[in-house]
Design a protein around this motif. Structure first.
Motif, PDB file in Angstrom:
ATOM      1  N   MET A   1       0.845  -1.193   0.000  1.00 25.54           N
ATOM      2  CA  MET A   1       0.000   0.000   0.000  1.00 25.54           C
ATOM      3  C   MET A   1       0.888   1.253   0.000  1.00 25.54           C
ATOM      4  O   MET A   1       1.825   1.369   0.777  1.00 25.54           O
ATOM      5  N   SER A   2       0.612   2.172  -0.922  1.00 20.88           N
ATOM      6  CA  SER A   2       1.432   3.380  -1.017  1.00 20.88           C
ATOM      7  C   SER A   2       0.893   4.464  -0.092  1.00 20.88           C
ATOM      8  O   SER A   2      -0.297   4.505   0.222  1.00 20.88           O
ATOM      9  N   HIS A   3       1.785   5.324   0.329  1.00 15.27           N
ATOM     10  CA  HIS A   3       1.433   6.423   1.215  1.00 15.27           C
ATOM     11  C   HIS A   3       1.992   7.720   0.637  1.00 15.27           C
ATOM     12  O   HIS A   3       3.072   7.742   0.044  1.00 15.27           O
ATOM     13  N   GLN A   4       1.267   8.807   0.835  1.00 21.64           N
ATOM     14  CA  GLN A   4       1.754  10.125   0.469  1.00 21.64           C
ATOM     15  C   GLN A   4       2.565  10.681   1.636  1.00 21.64           C
ATOM     16  O   GLN A   4       2.050  10.773   2.751  1.00 21.64           O
ATOM     17  N   TRP A   5       3.809  11.013   1.383  1.00 19.47           N
ATOM     18  CA  TRP A   5       4.610  11.580   2.453  1.00 19.47           C
ATOM     19  C   TRP A   5       5.742  12.416   1.856  1.00 19.47           C
ATOM     20  O   TRP A   5       6.146  12.222   0.704  1.00 19.47           O
ATOM     21  N   SER A   6       6.247  13.327   2.650  1.00 19.55           N
ATOM     22  CA  SER A   6       7.406  14.131   2.267  1.00 19.55           C
ATOM     23  C   SER A   6       8.053  14.676   3.523  1.00 19.55           C
ATOM     24  O   SER A   6       7.410  14.817   4.564  1.00 19.55           O
ATOM     25  N   MET A   7       9.336  14.945   3.423  1.00 21.43           N
ATOM     26  CA  MET A   7      10.054  15.551   4.550  1.00 21.43           C
ATOM     27  C   MET A   7      11.292  16.259   4.039  1.00 21.43           C
ATOM     28  O   MET A   7      11.815  15.943   2.963  1.00 21.43           O
ATOM     29  N   GLN A   8      11.732  17.225   4.811  1.00 19.90           N
ATOM     30  CA  GLN A   8      12.970  17.929   4.505  1.00 19.90           C
ATOM     31  C   GLN A   8      13.636  18.339   5.804  1.00 19.90           C
ATOM     32  O   GLN A   8      13.000  18.392   6.852  1.00 19.90           O
ATOM     33  N   GLY A   9      14.929  18.594   5.717  1.00 19.04           N
ATOM     34  CA  GLY A   9      15.654  18.990   6.918  1.00 19.04           C
ATOM     35  C   GLY A   9      17.143  18.949   6.689  1.00 19.04           C
ATOM     36  O   GLY A   9      17.635  19.313   5.615  1.00 19.04           O
ATOM     37  N   GLU A  10      17.855  18.474   7.672  1.00 20.64           N
ATOM     38  CA  GLU A  10      19.317  18.446   7.664  1.00 20.64           C
ATOM     39  C   GLU A  10      19.787  17.049   8.047  1.00 20.64           C
ATOM     40  O   GLU A  10      19.200  16.390   8.909  1.00 20.64           O
ATOM     41  N   TYR A  11      20.835  16.581   7.385  1.00 20.32           N
ATOM     42  CA  TYR A  11      21.398  15.277   7.743  1.00 20.32           C
ATOM     43  C   TYR A  11      22.898  15.409   7.955  1.00 20.32           C
ATOM     44  O   TYR A  11      23.547  16.330   7.461  1.00 20.32           O
ATOM     45  N   LEU A  12      23.457  14.453   8.689  1.00 20.11           N
ATOM     46  CA  LEU A  12      24.908  14.346   8.836  1.00 20.11           C
ATOM     47  C   LEU A  12      25.314  12.888   8.807  1.00 20.11           C
ATOM     48  O   LEU A  12      24.521  11.996   9.127  1.00 20.11           O
ATOM     49  N   GLU A  13      26.543  12.649   8.412  1.00 18.98           N
ATOM     50  CA  GLU A  13      27.138  11.318   8.542  1.00 18.98           C
ATOM     51  C   GLU A  13      28.571  11.477   9.022  1.00 18.98           C
ATOM     52  O   GLU A  13      29.271  12.408   8.646  1.00 18.98           O
ATOM     53  N   SER A  14      28.959  10.542   9.875  1.00 15.27           N
ATOM     54  CA  SER A  14      30.291  10.567  10.468  1.00 15.27           C
ATOM     55  C   SER A  14      30.791   9.131  10.487  1.00 15.27           C
ATOM     56  O   SER A  14      30.138   8.251  11.060  1.00 15.27           O
ATOM     57  N   CYS A  15      31.933   8.879   9.829  1.00 11.11           N
ATOM     58  CA  CYS A  15      32.371   7.487   9.666  1.00 11.11           C
ATOM     59  C   CYS A  15      33.836   7.316  10.042  1.00 11.11           C
ATOM     60  O   CYS A  15      34.515   8.253  10.442  1.00 11.11           O
ATOM     61  N   ASN A  16      34.331   6.076   9.875  1.00 13.77           N
ATOM     62  CA  ASN A  16      35.690   5.750  10.294  1.00 13.77           C
ATOM     63  C   ASN A  16      36.732   5.984   9.216  1.00 13.77           C
ATOM     64  O   ASN A  16      37.923   5.753   9.442  1.00 13.77           O
ATOM     65  N   CYS A  17      36.325   6.432   8.014  1.00 13.30           N
ATOM     66  CA  CYS A  17      37.294   6.631   6.941  1.00 13.30           C
ATOM     67  C   CYS A  17      38.251   7.782   7.255  1.00 13.30           C
ATOM     68  O   CYS A  17      37.877   8.765   7.898  1.00 13.30           O
ATOM     69  N   LYS A  18      39.470   7.656   6.768  1.00 16.22           N
ATOM     70  CA  LYS A  18      40.462   8.716   6.877  1.00 16.22           C
ATOM     71  C   LYS A  18      40.496   9.487   5.567  1.00 16.22           C
ATOM     72  O   LYS A  18      40.418   8.896   4.490  1.00 16.22           O
ATOM     73  N   GLY A  19      40.612  10.815   5.671  1.00 18.22           N
ATOM     74  CA  GLY A  19      40.605  11.624   4.463  1.00 18.22           C
ATOM     75  C   GLY A  19      39.211  11.671   3.885  1.00 18.22           C
ATOM     76  O   GLY A  19      38.215  11.567   4.589  1.00 18.22           O
ATOM     77  N   ALA A  20      39.090  11.834   2.570  1.00 19.31           N
ATOM     78  CA  ALA A  20      37.786  11.873   1.907  1.00 19.31           C
ATOM     79  C   ALA A  20      37.271  10.451   1.731  1.00 19.31           C
ATOM     80  O   ALA A  20      37.948   9.605   1.162  1.00 19.31           O
ATOM     81  N   CYS A  21      36.071  10.185   2.222  1.00 14.71           N
ATOM     82  CA  CYS A  21      35.501   8.836   2.191  1.00 14.71           C
ATOM     83  C   CYS A  21      35.296   8.365   0.750  1.00 14.71           C
ATOM     84  O   CYS A  21      34.520   8.972   0.007  1.00 14.71           O
ATOM     85  N   PRO A  22      35.955   7.278   0.323  1.00 14.41           N
ATOM     86  CA  PRO A  22      35.794   6.807  -1.053  1.00 14.41           C
ATOM     87  C   PRO A  22      34.423   6.192  -1.326  1.00 14.41           C
ATOM     88  O   PRO A  22      34.055   6.014  -2.494  1.00 14.41           O
TER      89      PRO A  22
END
Length: 201
Positions: A1-22
């Motif tokens: 069953m499909s639903h009508q929805w939408s959202m907006q905002g801000e996201y972040l990610e923080s990982c274990n990679c060194k330098g620019a994450c490939p």
């Protein structure tokens, strides 16, 4: 069953990679595997008649190799302030059942270790983001300084949590998570943040 929805905002990610994450270029993680915290602050959102504004969601994940190859193990965290209809809506969206871009991200999941409801803090300041998940996890990240004091950014990367948006490149001052066999306590590693906008029908 499909639903009508939408959202907006801000996201972040923080990982274990060194330098620019490939991983965002479909490459191999610098450490061979990827462990990360990803958080979303919904500034405005609607799922059918359920208001999702000012709610937070986060995921702790472990990818055994390149993120685009999938087989992630994840823990989904839903804002404790959410009432039951909001919890159900957010679980459906970020679990991939409601379609849209979150469904694509969910397709890389091999195992959901748990779904928890706990206090989630998502703080935003100029050049700084801070995510805290109860007593389980925390990351603080700061934007890198580019030419003439401007932000360092990445755009049109093929593997995107927030497609169509320009990433601000950051570095973690702290990245801590210890639960469900996913353990990391790091600093000075790769991080990103940007706006996001998702929808489904």
């Amino acid at each position: 069953m499909s639903h009508q929805w939408s959202m907006q905002g801000e996201y972040l990610e923080s990982c274990n990679c060194k330098g620019a994450c490939p991983c965002i270029y479909l490459g191999n993680p610098t450490e061979g595997e990827c462990t990360a915290l990803v958080g979303w602050h919904i500034t405005k959102g609607q799922f059918e008649d359920v208001d999702l504004s000012d709610r937070n969601v986060a995921v702790a994940l472990h990818s055994p190799g390149p993120m685009a190859e999938g087989n992630w193990k994840v823990v989904l965290y839903i804002d404790q302030r959410a009432d039951e209809p909001q919890q159900e809506a957010l679980s459906s969206i970020f679990g991939g059942q409601a379609g849209g871009h979150p469904a694509l991200l969910a397709s890389f999941i091999g195992e959901v270790l748990a779904v928890e409801y706990l206090p989630i803090q998502f703080e935003m300041e100029q050049g700084r983001r801070h995510l805290k998940l109860g007593q389980s996890a925390e990351t603080e990240i700061n934007a890198l300084e580019g030419q003439n004091g401007t932000e360092v950014t990445i755009r049109n990367h093929p593997f995107a949590v927030a497609p169509g948006e320009t990433l601000v490149v950051a570095k973690s001052q702290s990245l801590l998570y210890r639960s469900y066999g996913i353990d990391f306590d790091l600093s000075e590693r790769t991080a990103y943040y940007s706006p996001f906008a998702y929808s489904g029908s």
